[in-house]
Design a protein around this motif. Structure first.
Motif, PDB file in Angstrom:
ATOM      1  N   SER A  30      65.042 -42.737 -22.612  1.00 18.22           N
ATOM      2  CA  SER A  30      64.042 -42.769 -21.555  1.00 18.22           C
ATOM      3  C   SER A  30      62.630 -42.926 -22.100  1.00 18.22           C
ATOM      4  CB  SER A  30      64.132 -41.484 -20.732  1.00 18.22           C
ATOM      5  OG  SER A  30      63.076 -41.404 -19.808  1.00 18.22           O
ATOM      6  N   GLY A  31      61.800 -43.580 -21.311  1.00 13.49           N
ATOM      7  CA  GLY A  31      60.408 -43.795 -21.702  1.00 13.49           C
ATOM      8  C   GLY A  31      59.489 -42.634 -21.416  1.00 13.49           C
ATOM      9  N   ILE A  32      60.017 -41.538 -20.854  1.00 12.74           N
ATOM     10  CA  ILE A  32      59.145 -40.392 -20.589  1.00 12.74           C
ATOM     11  C   ILE A  32      58.581 -39.873 -21.912  1.00 12.74           C
ATOM     12  CG2 ILE A  32      60.309 -39.736 -18.446  1.00 12.74           C
ATOM     13  CD1 ILE A  32      61.691 -37.484 -20.039  1.00 12.74           C
ATOM     14  N   GLY A  33      57.276 -39.672 -21.955  1.00 12.38           N
ATOM     15  CA  GLY A  33      56.651 -39.195 -23.184  1.00 12.38           C
ATOM     16  C   GLY A  33      56.517 -40.277 -24.236  1.00 12.38           C
ATOM     17  N   ILE A  34      57.523 -41.144 -24.347  1.00 15.53           N
ATOM     18  CA  ILE A  34      57.503 -42.228 -25.328  1.00 15.53           C
ATOM     19  C   ILE A  34      56.720 -43.418 -24.789  1.00 15.53           C
ATOM     20  CG2 ILE A  34      58.915 -43.881 -26.597  1.00 15.53           C
ATOM     21  CD1 ILE A  34      61.157 -41.849 -26.610  1.00 15.53           C
TER      22      ILE A  34
END
Length: 486
Positions: A357-361
């Motif tokens: 997942s792209g959360i935070g990244i």
């Protein structure tokens, strides 16, 4: 758990024929199957040909054999570089992970003069300055921004209505540019604004610093004003005026718009697309509602299911395809991002299509009060008193605590689709992403049960729809290739 065959076994079997490389498959429709490999390359064929290939009986003289070989679905004695090429493509797909966080969202205020019923954030009245970000909070957030290893940093200002706290926006831009004299990052800024309070000062800041402007446009005047009410009932008029003023100052390519589909939008896909064309946009993102904040409280999220939205989406997509066939270049932006994953070795960088997942990244959010959230949706979830995806606070935690803590790393680990139940054997996994915040919000679990997931239902239908349209019509494939490489 299925495991890949070791490398030596591929070499041992090449003298007598070919060896299939790892691939997945699933029915595309009643007569065709789609095959995908680890790099996202795909082939459409019939059931009999699929069986012939997988059983090792496919003739070397068939056109399917050549296609499978060229796209790294098989290796034979003629080639000893196929595995290296496949590995290179997979590595290219995953390379953006090394850059970590590139998009940093600053929620500079919760104040807003609109009262949109589908809003995902609890807004404050436009005279409540206690919901504004302070210089101290902004400075501490910037400390974290420049600790990101990403060579490109984009700072986006959100609200509420971001331009109601223009002082802090100007402070952040000036301070970020001062620090960047040492950091030397590729630095960009975005105003996310409804444009209703756009003034000469905001335009001058945008001109001086090359700021991109992102606004909301839900369709024609009656639909936009219904979806986005404000005192005076003139949201549409202010938006269109603001778009034109901004274009005159920062340039046409620096102004974009985003729509949200409500129940009132479902029968009006062509009207909405035509409005975007009238306003000079070259594409549109046909976006569904999200299950957060006021959208739930006002029952807007429950006003339609994902099947009804898919009907809306494909009606709009097919209309856009016809426009392109008639010579008018116009794209659907969500399809364009998916097609980039399907047809090129590159990633679009869109958070919802990232795995893990792209959360935070892919993006992180600094709230007006200093709280740090894994995504914009995570902040919206916190507005519903669920702070599962709160990563820390800029006044209390350092970079390692926030970005290497369990609140971020646990959902990222669980969101890696190749090791997730059902995703791991889905043929569409190379094109898909993962949304732990959505699944937590709708199912109480960041992995989620895929057969009940609207996220999966929407994406799988779109993947199939795009492949079918390319497979059935070479002209549509050419259009899609242009979108993917645009």
């Amino acid at each position: 758990m299925a495991k890949f065959t070791d490398l030596q076994s591929y070499s041992d079997n090449l003298a007598s024929g070919y060896k299939p490389l790892p691939f997945r498959f699933m029915p595309l429709n009643s007569t065709k199957y789609v095959l995908t490999n680890m790099a996202g390359e795909f082939i459409v064929t019939d059931r009999e040909s699929l069986a012939t290939f997988s059983e090792g009986r496919l003739s070397h003289n068939s056109s399917l054999y050549d296609e499978l070989k060229s796209k790294h679905f098989l290796i034979d004695s003629d080639s000893d570089v196929a595995l290296d090429l496949l590995a290179l493509k997979v590595r290219t797909k995953l390379s953006p992970l090394a850059n970590f966080t590139g998009l940093h969202i600053f929620v500079v205020t919760l104040r807003c003069e609109h009262s949109c019923p589908y809003c995902q954030v609890s807004r404050a009245n436009d005279n409540r300055t206690d919901f504004d970000m302070t210089e101290d909070t902004a400075s501490r957030a910037l400390d974290l921004v420049f600790q990101s290893p990403s060579p490109a940093i984009k700072i986006e200002f959100q609200g509420g209505e971001s331009l109601l706290n223009l002082d802090i926006i100007e402070f952040i831009i000036n301070e970020a540019k001062r620090r960047n004299e040492v950091e030397r990052r590729d630095l960009a800024f975005v105003f996310a604004t409804n444009l209703a309070v756009l003034d000469e000062r905001a335009l001058e800041i945008a001109r001086q610093h090359g700021v991109f402007i992102s606004t909301s446009l839900d369709g024609p005047q009656d639909l936009h004003n219904k979806n986005r009410p404000r005192p005076g009932g003139d949201s549409y008029e202010r938006t269109i005026t603001g778009i034109n003023r901004a274009r005159a100052i920062v340039g046409r390519d620096h102004v974009s718009a985003l729509m949200t589909t409500t129940a009132a939008s479902l029968d009006r896909s062509r009207d909405i697309i035509d409005e975007y064309i009238r306003q000079g946009f070259r594409g549109i993102f046909l976006r569904a509602l999200s299950p957060y904040g006021f959208a739930l409280k006002t029952k807007f999220y429950q006003s339609y299911n994902h099947e009804r939205w898919l009907n809306f989406y494909f009606e709009g997509l097919d209309y856009i395809i016809e426009l392109n066939k008639s010579g008018f270049n116009f794209s659907e932006q969500y399809a364009s991002m998916i097609l980039r994953k399907m047809l090129t070795p590159f990633q679009p960088g869109y958070v919802d299509l990232m795995s893990p997942s792209g959360i935070g990244i892919g993006a992180v959010v600094y709230n007006y009060d200093g709280d740090v959230y894994a995504s914009d949706e995570a902040r919206m979830l916190a507005e519903m008193n669920d702070k599962t995806f709160k990563l820390g606070n800029v006044h209390e935690d350092d970079y390692e605590d926030i970005f290497l803590g369990d609140s971020l790393l646990d959902p990222i680990e669980k969101s890696f689709a190749p090791s997730t139940p059902m995703c791991s054997w889905c043929a569409f996994e190379p094109w898909c992403g993962s949304d732990p915040v959505f699944h937590h919000a709708t199912q109480g679990d960041c992995v989620g049960k895929k057969p009940y997931s609207a996220f999966c239902g929407r994406n799988m239908a779109i993947f199939k729809g795009l492949v079918e349209r390319m497979n059935d019509d070479p002209e549509t494939r050419r259009i899609f290739e242009d979108w993917a490489n645009g």
